[in-house]
Design an enzyme around this catalytic site. Structure first.
Site, PDB file in Angstrom:
ATOM      1  N   SER A 114       0.857  -1.188   0.000  1.00  0.00           N
ATOM      2  CA  SER A 114       0.000   0.000   0.000  1.00  0.00           C
ATOM      3  C   SER A 114       0.889   1.232   0.000  1.00  0.00           C
ATOM      4  O   SER A 114       1.861   1.296   0.752  1.00  0.00           O
ATOM      5  CB  SER A 114      -0.904   0.014   1.238  1.00  0.00           C
ATOM      6  OG  SER A 114      -1.614   1.226   1.335  1.00  0.00           O
TER       7      SER A 114
ATOM      8  N   ARG B 246      -0.662  -4.174  -6.863  1.00  0.00           N
ATOM      9  CA  ARG B 246      -1.889  -4.712  -6.272  1.00  0.00           C
ATOM     10  C   ARG B 246      -3.059  -3.889  -6.759  1.00  0.00           C
ATOM     11  O   ARG B 246      -2.937  -2.682  -6.987  1.00  0.00           O
ATOM     12  CB  ARG B 246      -1.818  -4.658  -4.738  1.00  0.00           C
ATOM     13  CG  ARG B 246      -2.956  -5.395  -4.015  1.00  0.00           C
ATOM     14  CD  ARG B 246      -2.855  -6.891  -4.192  1.00  0.00           C
ATOM     15  NE  ARG B 246      -3.739  -7.618  -3.302  1.00  0.00           N
ATOM     16  CZ  ARG B 246      -4.976  -7.999  -3.599  1.00  0.00           C
ATOM     17  NH1 ARG B 246      -5.509  -7.683  -4.773  1.00  0.00           N
ATOM     18  NH2 ARG B 246      -5.699  -8.696  -2.738  1.00  0.00           N
TER      19      ARG B 246
ATOM     20  N   THR C 152      -6.966   1.878   4.836  1.00  0.00           N
ATOM     21  CA  THR C 152      -6.500   1.074   5.964  1.00  0.00           C
ATOM     22  C   THR C 152      -7.328   1.342   7.211  1.00  0.00           C
ATOM     23  O   THR C 152      -7.738   0.411   7.914  1.00  0.00           O
ATOM     24  CB  THR C 152      -5.013   1.351   6.243  1.00  0.00           C
ATOM     25  OG1 THR C 152      -4.244   1.065   5.067  1.00  0.00           O
ATOM     26  CG2 THR C 152      -4.515   0.477   7.383  1.00  0.00           C
TER      27      THR C 152
ATOM     28  N   CYS D 118      -1.170  -6.828 -17.155  1.00  0.00           N
ATOM     29  CA  CYS D 118      -0.482  -7.537 -16.079  1.00  0.00           C
ATOM     30  C   CYS D 118       0.872  -6.883 -15.819  1.00  0.00           C
ATOM     31  O   CYS D 118       1.681  -6.751 -16.739  1.00  0.00           O
ATOM     32  CB  CYS D 118      -0.286  -9.012 -16.442  1.00  0.00           C
ATOM     33  SG  CYS D 118       0.738  -9.917 -15.251  1.00  0.00           S
TER      34      CYS D 118
ATOM     35  N   CYS E  28       3.500 -14.420 -10.957  1.00  0.00           N
ATOM     36  CA  CYS E  28       2.298 -13.768 -10.437  1.00  0.00           C
ATOM     37  C   CYS E  28       2.548 -13.026  -9.131  1.00  0.00           C
ATOM     38  O   CYS E  28       3.078 -13.575  -8.165  1.00  0.00           O
ATOM     39  CB  CYS E  28       1.200 -14.807 -10.241  1.00  0.00           C
ATOM     40  SG  CYS E  28      -0.376 -14.109  -9.704  1.00  0.00           S
TER      41      CYS E  28
ATOM     42  N   CYS F   9      -1.851  -9.681  -7.869  1.00  0.00           N
ATOM     43  CA  CYS F   9      -2.460  -8.349  -7.906  1.00  0.00           C
ATOM     44  C   CYS F   9      -3.940  -8.406  -8.271  1.00  0.00           C
ATOM     45  O   CYS F   9      -4.687  -7.498  -7.954  1.00  0.00           O
ATOM     46  CB  CYS F   9      -1.704  -7.439  -8.874  1.00  0.00           C
ATOM     47  SG  CYS F   9      -2.031  -7.732 -10.625  1.00  0.00           S
TER      48      CYS F   9
ATOM     49  N   CYS G 127      -5.801  -9.365 -13.713  1.00  0.00           N
ATOM     50  CA  CYS G 127      -6.310 -10.221 -14.789  1.00  0.00           C
ATOM     51  C   CYS G 127      -7.730 -10.686 -14.502  1.00  0.00           C
ATOM     52  O   CYS G 127      -8.561 -10.778 -15.414  1.00  0.00           O
ATOM     53  CB  CYS G 127      -5.380 -11.418 -14.990  1.00  0.00           C
ATOM     54  SG  CYS G 127      -5.148 -12.448 -13.517  1.00  0.00           S
TER      55      CYS G 127
END
Length: 591
Positions: free
Chosen positions: A104, A349, A385, A536, A560, A563, A566
């Protein structure tokens, strides 16, 4: 010690993980001396199941050791102490350790933490750099135009969220919460009345062809009287629950919309470092129809967090968020800061941007959805958050009433609507959908909302098309020619991916599944120019020539980053993201 050995020696993967943790202790193992006792005292029972899997029973099972999941666990145990009630609480985490999958670009608002752990400053929380300045810029290709900052970050802190959740895990374990990192919840377990009674982890040691390797260990069932899903944005179990129980229709009614955040942590020269300095930008390198912006936060120890957030409802299938991020770093307002520095970590992410309109009804039979799995991000604040933590605390209080007093779990929904989370998101509800009309109209409307109407406009704007439907055919656009990375401030995907510490067991079933294997070559490539090779940020998807020299989609699952872009952006919703073997994925430490 005899009791410890007799309790934990079997083929059960979680028990084996216990011994592995002793041999190779993770940060959460080192949090406190109560770790071992907690795992013995809290477990209600081990039992064999007819499925061949073992079962661990708890009062509350929480999936996900992020801010929401850990806040819920801590609040539950606090209530147990206050009411002299003994409830067992388990948190399951798919990352190799707590914080490994947490990313984050975080300017942290401590409002929820003030409520949860009022003395967090004296408790050693890694929240040490208060915001010292707050700037907002409109970027063009070569200029930076200052705008009034809409963020009001006074009293907030620049943090690494992955480090904060590690600290929260320590606080949770100190009061008896059991945390199992390295195990992925892959399925929901129902009873005969279709009530959720827990989750099952996937088998480990399964080869790509489905055969059992020498390291095979069957999954385990973690059963709870209440199950809380805190998987983060686009959680796979949460999405299934939302679909199966039609929770979005029962909530605010609109679909969720998402953005992809790409981030690097740099170590820069001392003379350039300004702890607590916060910068946000809009505009370049994104076009005027694509919502997004960048952030640059000065942390401690000469570190900065730099990132670009790109809304996934963008139209141009040739757009590459990763390459847009590389372009950003070449801007004259940013490049001089990075020169002479070193990249420490890279990651990506997705995040929820639907806000108030997209909140689902978060309660299902047997549990609830909390945190970013439900979507409580305040988009104009660029913060989620504090709201995620508060939602976890409210769900914990509802779960406690379910178990101790027999109340229904729906009290979570009632409490949420009476909380400051609801009030905050309601005031911010029109900011994100206003930008579907373009950058300048969006800025104008959001300025009116903030400074004139203060969230009291008597209408609620609707979101545009779902993100995957917003992708236009390639024939309507020209390919984007991105500059080659210079290796100084901009980099290629393999170099960046190395810095994410991502890793997966190579010989395991593919966790990125195509519902129809023919669609990439028959639809995505001819109509959309193969957008999965660009949206991606880890080059998981690329088109290569097959034995007949025809293009064929190759899925590099080992790349991968989890995130979920896709799963969201594929034009035909043909890609299904499922959890890989537990412990795989990125290994963030400073994100």
């Amino acid at each position: 010690m005899h009791r410890i050995i007799s309790t934990f020696t079997s083929s059960n993967p979680i028990r084996n993980a216990f011994f592995s943790s002793i041999r190779n202790p993770s940060p959460s193992f080192l949090c406190g001396s109560s770790w071992l006792g907690a795992r013995i005292k809290g477990s209600r029972s081990f039992s064999g199941e007819s499925s061949g899997r073992e079962s661990l029973e708890y009062d509350v099972v929480i999936v996900g050791a992020g801010p929401a999941g850990l806040s819920a666990a801590i609040r539950l145990k606090q209530l147990c102490q206050e009411r002299s009630v003994d409830l067992s609480v388990c948190v399951l985490e798919k990352g190799s350790e707590v914080g490994a999958h947490i990313i984050s670009g975080n300017v942290f608002e401590p409002r929820a933490l003030d409520e949860l752990i009022p003395n967090w400053k004296s408790e050693g929380a890694p929240i040490e750099v208060p915001v010292s300045s707050d700037k907002f810029l409109l970027l063009t290709k070569g200029q930076a135009l200052p705008l009034p900052s809409p963020f009001n970050n006074k009293g907030n802190y620049v943090i690494s969220l992955s480090q904060v959740v590690r600290w929260l895990a320590c606080k949770a374990e100190e009061i008896g919460v059991e945390i199992y990192p390295g195990f992925a919840a892959s399925e929901i377990i129902y009873d005969n009345n279709q009530k959720v009674v827990g989750v099952g982890t996937n088998d480990m040691g399964v080869a790509k062809d489905g055969s059992k390797r020498e390291t095979f260990q069957p999954g385990v069932e973690l059963k709870g009287r209440v199950t809380l899903l805190a998987e983060g944005c686009r959680g796979s179990l949460s999405e299934k629950i939302i679909r199966d129980h039609k929770l979005r229709d029962k909530g605010q009614g609109q679909h969720q919309t998402y953005a992809l955040g790409i981030k690097e942590v740099w170590e820069i020269e001392e003379v350039k470092h300004k702890p607590g300095s916060v910068l946000h930008t809009v505009g370049w390198p994104l076009d005027s129809k694509t919502y997004g912006g960048s952030f640059l936060y000065h942390m401690k120890d000469r570190q900065i967090a730099l990132g670009l957030v790109v809304a996934l409802d963008y139209h141009n299938p040739y757009l590459s968020p990763f390459d847009e991020f590389q372009k950003l770093k070449d801007h004259p307002s940013i490049k001089p800061l990075l020169e002479g520095g070193t990249v420490l970590e890279y990651g990506a992410r997705t995040l929820n941007e639907g806000g108030f309109q997209s909140i689902p009804f978060p309660v299902f039979p047997g549990g609830a959805i909390i945190g970013c799995s439900a979507g409580y991000v305040n988009v104009p604040k660029i913060k989620g958050t504090h709201t995620a933590m508060k939602s976890g605390m409210l769900a914990a209080e509802a779960a406690f009433r379910v178990l101790a007093e027999g109340d229904p779990m729906e009290t979570y929904w009632d409490s949420l609507k009476k909380s400051w989370v609801w009030e905050e998101l309601h005031k911010a509800r029109n900011y994100r959908p206003a930008f579907k009309f373009g950058l300048l109209p969006g800025l104008a409307f959001s300025a009116l909302e903030r400074y004139i109407f203060r969230g009291r406009v008597p209408l609620t704007l609707k979101h545009g098309k779902p993100d995957h439907e917003a992708t236009e055919v390639a024939s309507l656009h020209e390919p984007i020619q991105y500059p080659k990375p210079d290796g100084i401030v901009s980099f290629d995907v393999p170099t960046s991916l190395y810095r994410s510490n991502t890793n997966h067991e190579h010989d395991q079933p593919v966790h990125l599944r195509l519902k129809d294997p023919a669609i990439p070559e028959l639809v995505n490539l001819p109509l959309y120019a193969g957008p999965e090779s660009r949206y991606c940020p880890a080059r998981v998807y690329e088109y290569v020539a097959d034995e007949h020299n025809a293009p064929k989609l190759q899925i590099n699952v080992q790349n991968c980053l989890h995130c979920k872009a896709c799963d969201i952006k594929d034009p035909r919703q043909n890609i299904e993201w499922t959890v890989p073997e537990g412990g795989g994925g990125p290994g963030y430490t400073a994100m």
